[in-house]
Design an enzyme around this catalytic site. Structure first.
Site, short mmCIF file in Angstrom:
data_model
loop_
_atom_site.label_atom_id
_atom_site.label_comp_id
_atom_site.label_asym_id
_atom_site.label_seq_id
_atom_site.Cartn_x
_atom_site.Cartn_y
_atom_site.Cartn_z
N TYR A 142 40.85 45.25 36.46
CA TYR A 142 40.07 44.68 37.57
C TYR A 142 38.80 45.48 37.82
O TYR A 142 37.74 44.94 38.07
CB TYR A 142 40.90 44.65 38.86
N LYS A 146 34.95 44.50 37.70
CA LYS A 146 34.12 44.72 38.89
C LYS A 146 32.82 45.44 38.52
O LYS A 146 31.75 45.07 38.97
CB LYS A 146 34.87 45.58 39.92
#
Ligand code: NAD
Length: 293
Positions: A142, A146
């Site tokens: 993640y 990001k």
């Protein structure tokens, strides 16, 4: 006085969390007596005893584990945090304390919620089996995306047109550099501590001492009351930050419905017996096919 552990008496460490609460509800429905141990109490439920405490505190754990034969460990600091010391304290030292408390309290089974990211090193895995080695350079998927998102936004604020999308696709293959990987690792030590945590729990499996352990490895979990996955996706999309493609558009990500994770946790707990081949092992858990992401 020590209460004799009952096979239907269990404790859910992290039972106030997203997965933990679903697990608690299912266990109650199956006739278990459930105690929750968590640093916070997020709900009330008839038949559930709440013990508020930090899992690094053995005395607090011992109180909650009186008479318990089965422990589900589903507690973790939020993965997006960059507090390395917190991950080490809770996921590694804390898990060590949990195992000690379980041994002292006469707990017979420990089921850990691990993570599929323990075998993810940045390259695609499809149909990955449990004999894959632990990642040497664990990356938090993640966070990587990001960081890439941020970069793309800085580089290309006008990603809404087809032309810009094409540009983004041309730019992005270059972003998976070692430097980024290093950055990510420094930013998010969560996965590294999840690997250590899993190793600790599986190593503690000891038929002679009467403590049996198993780990379940989901990747992304979705379902009702999910505080992270879908809300973050929706929010990112609403803010218009998803109008680009990372990689060549064929990336796959694995998601599992929360009830399936719960089912896997309970199934593994109920199959965990001294003669069972699952003792001391880790299992990936998934819905079926991964999702194009
Ligand atoms: P969550 O944040 O909703 O729940 C975690 C719970 O742990 C919280 O209630 C929190 O208060 C508690 N906790 C944190 N530190 C604690 C401490 N020191 N002592 C006692 N309790 C503490 O997270 P979740 O999504 O329910 O995740 C549960 C487990 O599943 C975690 O181990 C996580 O790593 C793993 N996991 C989750 C996902 C996912 O997509 N949600 C994917 C793979 C693995």
């Amino acid at each position: 006085t020590r209460i004799r552990p009952s096979s239907k008496r269990c404790a859910v460490i992290g039972g106030s969390g997203f997965l933990g609460r679903h697990l608690v509800e299912k266990l109650l429905g199956k006739g278990y007596t459930v105690s929750v141990f968590d640093i916070r109490q997020s709900y009330e439920l008839p038949g559930v005893t709440f013990h508020q405490g930090d899992l690094c505190d053995k005395q607090a754990l011992l109180t909650a584990l009186q008479g318990v034969s089965l422990v589900f460990h589903c507690a973790s600091p939020a993965p997006a945090s960059d507090d390395k010391a917190l991950f080490q304290r809770v996921n590694i030292q804390g898990t060590h304390t949990v195992l000690q408390a379980c041994t002292e309290a006469g707990v017979q089974k420990v089921v850990l919620t691990s993570s599929a990211s323990v075998v993810f090193e940045g390259t695609d895995i499809k149909d990955g089996r449990e004999d894959l080695p632990y990642a040497k350079k664990p990356i938090d998927y993640y966070t990587e995306t990001k960081i890439e998102q941020e970069k793309v936004r800085t580089l290309l604020p006008h990603t809404e047109t087809k032309i810009e999308q094409e540009k983004v696709r041309t730019l992005l293959p270059h972003t998976e550099t070692k430097i980024e990987q290093e950055k990510v690792r420094t930013l998010l030590p969560h996965t590294e501590t999840k690997i250590e945590q899993e190793k600790l729990v599986l190593k503690a499996c000891d038929k002679e001492k009467g403590l049996l352990t198993v780990a379940i490895r989901p990747h992304g979990i979705f379902g009702p009351r999910d505080p992270q996955l879908v809300p973050i996706l929706v929010d990112t999309a609403r803010r218009g930050n998803m109008k680009f493609i990372i990689g060549d558009g064929s990336n796959l990500v694995d998601f599992t419905f929360v009830d399936n994770v719960v089912h896997g946790l309970i199934l593994s707990a109920e199959s965990l017996r001294p003669e069972s081949p699952i003792c001391g092992k880790a299992y990936h858990i998934t819905n079926d096919e991964p999702v194009r992401f």
